[in-house]
Scaffold this motif. Sequence first.
Motif, PDB file in Angstrom:
ATOM      1  N   GLY A  24      30.761  57.858  41.374  1.00  0.00           N
ATOM      2  CA  GLY A  24      32.056  55.821  41.409  1.00  0.00           C
ATOM      3  C   GLY A  24      30.866  54.977  40.579  1.00  0.00           C
ATOM      4  O   GLY A  24      29.956  55.722  39.784  1.00  0.00           O
ATOM      5  N   VAL A  25      31.393  54.241  40.319  1.00  0.00           N
ATOM      6  CA  VAL A  25      32.409  53.603  40.577  1.00  0.00           C
ATOM      7  C   VAL A  25      33.475  53.810  40.007  1.00  0.00           C
ATOM      8  O   VAL A  25      34.965  53.476  41.019  1.00  0.00           O
ATOM      9  N   GLN A  26      33.518  54.818  39.036  1.00  0.00           N
ATOM     10  CA  GLN A  26      35.099  54.799  38.645  1.00  0.00           C
ATOM     11  C   GLN A  26      35.371  56.728  39.072  1.00  0.00           C
ATOM     12  O   GLN A  26      36.063  56.653  38.178  1.00  0.00           O
ATOM     13  N   HIS A  27      35.238  56.860  39.804  1.00  0.00           N
ATOM     14  CA  HIS A  27      35.346  57.842  40.024  1.00  0.00           C
ATOM     15  C   HIS A  27      36.443  58.530  40.370  1.00  0.00           C
ATOM     16  O   HIS A  27      36.781  57.471  41.388  1.00  0.00           O
ATOM     17  N   PRO A  28      37.466  59.298  40.656  1.00  0.00           N
ATOM     18  CA  PRO A  28      39.503  59.468  40.475  1.00  0.00           C
ATOM     19  C   PRO A  28      38.991  59.674  42.035  1.00  0.00           C
ATOM     20  O   PRO A  28      40.427  59.239  42.881  1.00  0.00           O
ATOM     21  N   ALA A  29      38.371  60.535  42.470  1.00  0.00           N
ATOM     22  CA  ALA A  29      38.474  59.667  44.526  1.00  0.00           C
ATOM     23  C   ALA A  29      37.970  59.294  45.016  1.00  0.00           C
ATOM     24  O   ALA A  29      38.155  59.189  46.193  1.00  0.00           O
ATOM     25  N   SER A  30      36.596  58.247  44.692  1.00  0.00           N
ATOM     26  CA  SER A  30      35.917  57.088  45.123  1.00  0.00           C
ATOM     27  C   SER A  30      37.095  56.337  44.783  1.00  0.00           C
ATOM     28  O   SER A  30      36.274  54.946  45.932  1.00  0.00           O
ATOM     29  N   GLY A  31      37.188  55.540  44.476  1.00  0.00           N
ATOM     30  CA  GLY A  31      38.134  53.964  44.152  1.00  0.00           C
ATOM     31  C   GLY A  31      37.304  53.605  43.867  1.00  0.00           C
ATOM     32  O   GLY A  31      36.401  54.030  43.300  1.00  0.00           O
ATOM     33  N   PRO A  32      37.619  51.711  43.955  1.00  0.00           N
ATOM     34  CA  PRO A  32      36.888  51.551  43.616  1.00  0.00           C
ATOM     35  C   PRO A  32      35.159  50.811  44.356  1.00  0.00           C
ATOM     36  O   PRO A  32      34.814  49.841  45.319  1.00  0.00           O
ATOM     37  N   MET A  33      34.242  52.026  44.394  1.00  0.00           N
ATOM     38  CA  MET A  33      33.268  52.002  44.944  1.00  0.00           C
ATOM     39  C   MET A  33      32.304  52.881  44.293  1.00  0.00           C
ATOM     40  O   MET A  33      32.519  54.398  44.304  1.00  0.00           O
ATOM     41  N   ARG A  34      31.109  52.484  45.088  1.00  0.00           N
ATOM     42  CA  ARG A  34      29.586  53.365  44.584  1.00  0.00           C
ATOM     43  C   ARG A  34      29.323  54.120  45.277  1.00  0.00           C
ATOM     44  O   ARG A  34      29.376  53.522  46.697  1.00  0.00           O
TER      45      ARG A  34
END
Lengths: 375, 154
Positions: A24-34
């Motif tokens: 993350g923060v911009q991972h397709p599976a995580s959403g806006p979260m690290r």
Amino acid sequence: MYKGAQIITQPVGKEGDLMVLNWGVQHPASGPMRIKVWLDGEKIVKVENDPGYVTRNLEKMLEYRTWENAVVNVERICFIDDLGTILNWALAVEKLADVEVPKNVQYFRVILAEVGRIVSHLIGIGGMFGALGVATPMMWVLALREYYLDFLEHYSGYRISTAAIVPGGVRFEPKKEDFDLLRKAVEETERRWDDYKEVFIDNPTLVERYKGIGIIPKELVFELGLRGPVARASGVDYDLRKRYPYSSYEDFDFKVVVKEEGDAYARFLVVLEEIEESVKIIKQALEGMPEGDKWKIRMPKKIKAGEAYSAVEWARGGIEYHVVSDGGTGAYRAKISAPSFMNIWALEYIAPGHKLADLATIFASLYICHGDLDR
Amino acid sequence: MGFESFAKKMEMYFGVKAEEYPQNRVAKTYMFKIQPHHIREVAKLLKEEGFNFFHTLSPVDYSPKGRGLELNYFFESIEERIWVLIRTEIPLENPEIDSIHDIFPALEACEREEWEKFGINFKGHPRLKPLLLDDTLQGKWVQRKSYIPEPHRK
């Protein structure tokens, strides 16, 4: 000169160097979260959550709103199922003002809340498949969701963030066409459901990646105060609708879906089967809708000093408000306790020991919404 | 084990009686108003007596009303279906209370959030570091009544 990707290494304990990966923060599976992951090769050693990328601090905002205005902020806790959050706000404010709404309003609120749950659960299932990169089921659930959104749009004017429930009742009187659209959505669900189940439940890709992964033991549910489908998939029979019925839920016949396995696949099945139960509730409410032409009671502008604690079973689990009034036109203080905020911490306990690729599936199965995680 | 024995022990050890808390719309709730320095002992007692499910930690800033910072801990006994509200008050000038995250791990995140928003120093908490808020809001204790947010438009 370009030196290539730099691998950040950091010694952890006595084990030596581990790779630290920012998932993350911009991972397709995580959403806006690290999610900070410490890796030993492919194996996850440690996980640390870093939420807070979509914080709006709604609790402070609510102190600047009137009792009815606050609906707009409350429904934005999470856009996917906004109806449960407003229902809880309405119940809390009615408790403060000692107001009881008529039975027909209670039944219609149940319909709205269950539509919100179906809409949210369909996206949740889509997300669980999305984490695998399987697009077809995702498109299927979104197509079915449209029928329910049509109902919401016709009733309130908006597909999401409907503001359909207000303290003292519901915003509009439901018309015959609204009920027709809802019946159509229910029929469409029943028509498609067998096909959906055939493709979803024994889906080889899903079973291989979800079964036996991310097991949450029953004790962890109590330790971390986990809520909703996550708790029920670990064998904890906890559903506020059955346990402490509100808004006439005691009139309806439905079962609480509980699974004993506690793995990601059990969480998927709980969410899937809860849609069937919600459809059952909607059908009963449509049939048994009591007579009544009063859809909104006039609420006082100022509500006497006091406090109220209110909780409803929302799509992701119990959402709970502690609302304090000092006799003004709005809340003196409103604490929002959201299920995703509790459930996300299970990740730090269950992810270590799995492969990195499983992090996406475990995260998706926890059924997190960043809106109510950050508020 | 159970509420009866919990209420008896609370009276015996800390001299506080159970009060009805009808404001909870959900379930039957009893309130105990305790001294802040007793929180760890009370938490241990809660766990022993079966109040094993933690719901919410809700601080309320009563400084404009001439009072301090009120802390509300909501617990539930899953078997008995009874809720308990532990209420305590700490001064706003020096908001300090013992952390009970090791007794109820669910509170670790909640205490961290309330530290960030109210500036309550939970003594013994392992990671009181920014969680949700933006860097520009750190240390301003945004949830206190003394903090007035800047409006976007006039």
